[in-house]
Write a protein that holds these residues in place. Structure first.
Motif, PDB file in Angstrom:
ATOM      1  N   ARG A 162     -56.857 -54.394  34.298  1.00 20.31           N
ATOM      2  CA  ARG A 162     -57.437 -54.554  35.637  1.00 20.31           C
ATOM      3  C   ARG A 162     -56.402 -54.613  36.759  1.00 20.31           C
ATOM      4  N   TYR A 163     -55.221 -55.048  36.458  1.00 18.80           N
ATOM      5  CA  TYR A 163     -54.233 -55.270  37.504  1.00 18.80           C
ATOM      6  C   TYR A 163     -53.253 -54.097  37.635  1.00 18.80           C
ATOM      7  N   ALA A 164     -53.463 -53.003  36.882  1.00 18.31           N
ATOM      8  CA  ALA A 164     -52.476 -51.923  36.843  1.00 18.31           C
ATOM      9  C   ALA A 164     -53.070 -50.575  37.224  1.00 18.31           C
ATOM     10  N   LYS A 187     -46.219 -52.308  42.663  1.00 14.92           N
ATOM     11  CA  LYS A 187     -47.384 -51.921  41.877  1.00 14.92           C
ATOM     12  C   LYS A 187     -47.045 -51.959  40.393  1.00 14.92           C
ATOM     13  N   GLU A 215     -57.048 -58.676  31.427  1.00 16.68           N
ATOM     14  CA  GLU A 215     -57.596 -59.324  32.616  1.00 16.68           C
ATOM     15  C   GLU A 215     -56.517 -59.731  33.605  1.00 16.68           C
ATOM     16  N   GLY A 216     -55.362 -60.153  33.086  1.00 14.06           N
ATOM     17  CA  GLY A 216     -54.306 -60.727  33.908  1.00 14.06           C
ATOM     18  C   GLY A 216     -54.297 -62.234  33.780  1.00 14.06           C
ATOM     19  N   ALA A 250     -46.300 -58.804  40.459  1.00 12.09           N
ATOM     20  CA  ALA A 250     -46.817 -57.935  41.517  1.00 12.09           C
ATOM     21  C   ALA A 250     -47.167 -58.749  42.760  1.00 12.09           C
ATOM     22  N   GLU A 251     -47.752 -59.925  42.569  1.00 17.24           N
ATOM     23  CA  GLU A 251     -48.082 -60.802  43.699  1.00 17.24           C
ATOM     24  C   GLU A 251     -46.815 -61.296  44.390  1.00 17.24           C
ATOM     25  N   PRO A 291     -48.930 -58.941  36.445  1.00 18.53           N
ATOM     26  CA  PRO A 291     -49.771 -59.190  37.622  1.00 18.53           C
ATOM     27  C   PRO A 291     -49.207 -60.278  38.521  1.00 18.53           C
TER      28      PRO A 291
END
Length: 451
Positions: free
Chosen positions: A85-87, A73, A240-241, A67-68, A64
């Motif tokens: 949640r982040y995928a 993605k 959750e990340g 990705a930021e 995650p």
């Protein structure tokens, strides 16, 4: 066209950057993930895809965060335990072009239900896979552990067997790129090398020699693995990340007075075992810097404050990196200077070392109130053990120490004395006063038996 392997010391975690024609994919990134961005830029690539072969149990994913940083993605397999949640979810048969390359997804459950393997193809050179990112399904010399679902252990072992057949079907030419190498807690039989092919594993990997599915299941069910408490933290964060890693990977320096006033929950001496045993600050346990990834998660809980004692500032930095990667990074500071502290009159504690002759004499004399405590793992002890010794695995001492009599005398032993010093340090920090360490431990005992 490039394929780079990034190894995380201590955890023996392997992640990868693969790129072609200006695009790149990252597979299983770690938490301190700037290295992937820097490597991609150095090769004129933009990270467009981030893949996770599974939800990791032994380290915090950097997906995650990466990705930021990159705008790419994150792609993760179908998750039976809860949505990541982040995928985005990727499934069997999905294909992703990376320039001239193509990544094809294969669902390979068993180690975890969400596990995928990623086959790598070169569009200019036929249909056979060039390689396969096997995650924790297939290692060099071993296969993934299947103990994370104790109520469904036979089912998941069978699923892993089926998944391995999918990987084998990619062809003997395919190079394997696993998520871990030797020394990882994710497997005990890995080869020291980190390069192999599907064909070499087909003929040499002991677990792949088991052709019968039921026999494979029995073998996996009979395995014994330990699960440190921090695995639960990793699992949660990797759904959750996790937060980004600290920008400065070095604890703030503490004076001796600052060390006593910092309010740490754990005072952790990261020096070598012999240095710690010779003299350490009261209340300090011993986690040599190279052993932090394997054992910190047994003794330190989420959010607990840590103060480090080291031989050098470089050692403090190494320790911080290890702790950050497993999210035990509430480090309030670091202190260097045990020897000057002793010279200034600071109270010190020491743990004596004893040899084989003393251990044998105590065993033969059945010394009252004395215990030879073997802290190796169960598999090691099953092979050979010293008659009259008691067994508690070093990690499980984090709780099992409460069942020991602090007024008793204990000699700690392992295979060489390294883990025994970690165990002795933990007991010392809990107020046990009558401790010593069997120097050389089982290695010395075996050598003496051959004389």
């Amino acid at each position: 066209m490039i394929l780079e392997k990034i190894k995380t010391p201590g955890l023996s975690h392997l992640s990868y950057l693969v790129g072609s024609d200006g695009q790149a994919a990252v597979i299983d990134p770690r938490r301190d993930c700037e290295i992937y961005v820097e490597m991609a830029r150095a090769n004129g690539l933009s990270i467009t895809h981030i893949f996770e072969t599974h939800r990791n149990e032994d380290l915090v994913s950097g997906a995650p965060i990466l990705a930021e940083l990159s705008g790419a993605k994150v792609l993760h397999g179908p998750d039976a335990a809860g949505e990541v949640r982040y995928a985005e979810t990727t499934r069997d048969g999905d294909r992703f072009p990376i320039g001239q390359l193509e990544i094809r997804v294969f669902e390979t459950p068993g180690h975890t239900f969400d596990h995928i393997a990623l086959a790598l193809y070169d569009s200019a050179y036929g249909e056979g896979a060039v390689g396969v990112f096997t995650g924790d399904a297939l290692f060099v010399g071993d296969v993934g552990r299947t103990d994370f679902y104790p109520n469904r252990k036979r089912e998941v072992a069978g699923l892993l067997f089926d998944s391995l057949q999918k990987i084998l079907d990619l062809g003997d030419q395919a190079i394997i790129y696993p998520a871990h190498g030797a020394g990882s807690v994710c497997g005990s039989g890995m080869a020291d090398r980190e390069f192999s092919t599907v064909g070499h594993e087909r003929w040499n990997n002991p677990l792949l020699q088991i052709a019968d599915r039921d026999a494979f299941i029995e073998r996996k069910v009979d395995e014994h693995h330990y699960q440190p408490p921090y695995f639960r933290l990793m699992e949660r964060l990797n759904l959750e990340g996790g937060d980004p890693a600290p920008r400065i990977m070095r604890p703030r320096p503490l004076t001796l007075a600052g060390l006593s006033e910092c309010g740490a929950d754990h005072l952790v001496d990261i020096r070598e075992p012999m240095a710690y045993a010779s003299g350490h600050l009261p209340g300090a346990m011993n986690l040599p810097v190279d052993m932090i990834p394997a054992f910190a998660g047994w003794f330190i809980g989420e959010g607990e404050r840590i103060a480090l004692v080291a031989s050098s500032h470089d050692q403090l930095e190494q320790a911080m990196q290890h702790l950050v990667r497993i999210a035990l990074d509430n480090v309030v500071g670091g202190y260097v200077g045990v020897v000057p502290a002793a010279a200034s009159g600071q109270e010190m504690r020491a743990i004596p070392m004893i040899g084989t002759a003393e251990v044998r004499e105590r065993l033969e004399g059945q010394s009252e109130g004395w215990t030879l405590l073997d802290v190796r793992d169960a598999d090691e002890r099953a092979v050979t053990a010293i008659e009259g010794s008691r067994h508690i695995y070093v990690g499980e001492l984090s709780e099992e120490w409460k069942k020991l009599d602090p007024s008793g005398a204990y000699t700690l032993m392992c295979a060489s004395g390294m883990r025994a010093t970690v165990a002795a340090g933990w007991l010392d920090a809990q107020g046990f006063d009558n401790l010593d360490i069997y120097l050389g431990s089982m290695g010395a005992w075996k050598a003496a038996q051959q004389e």
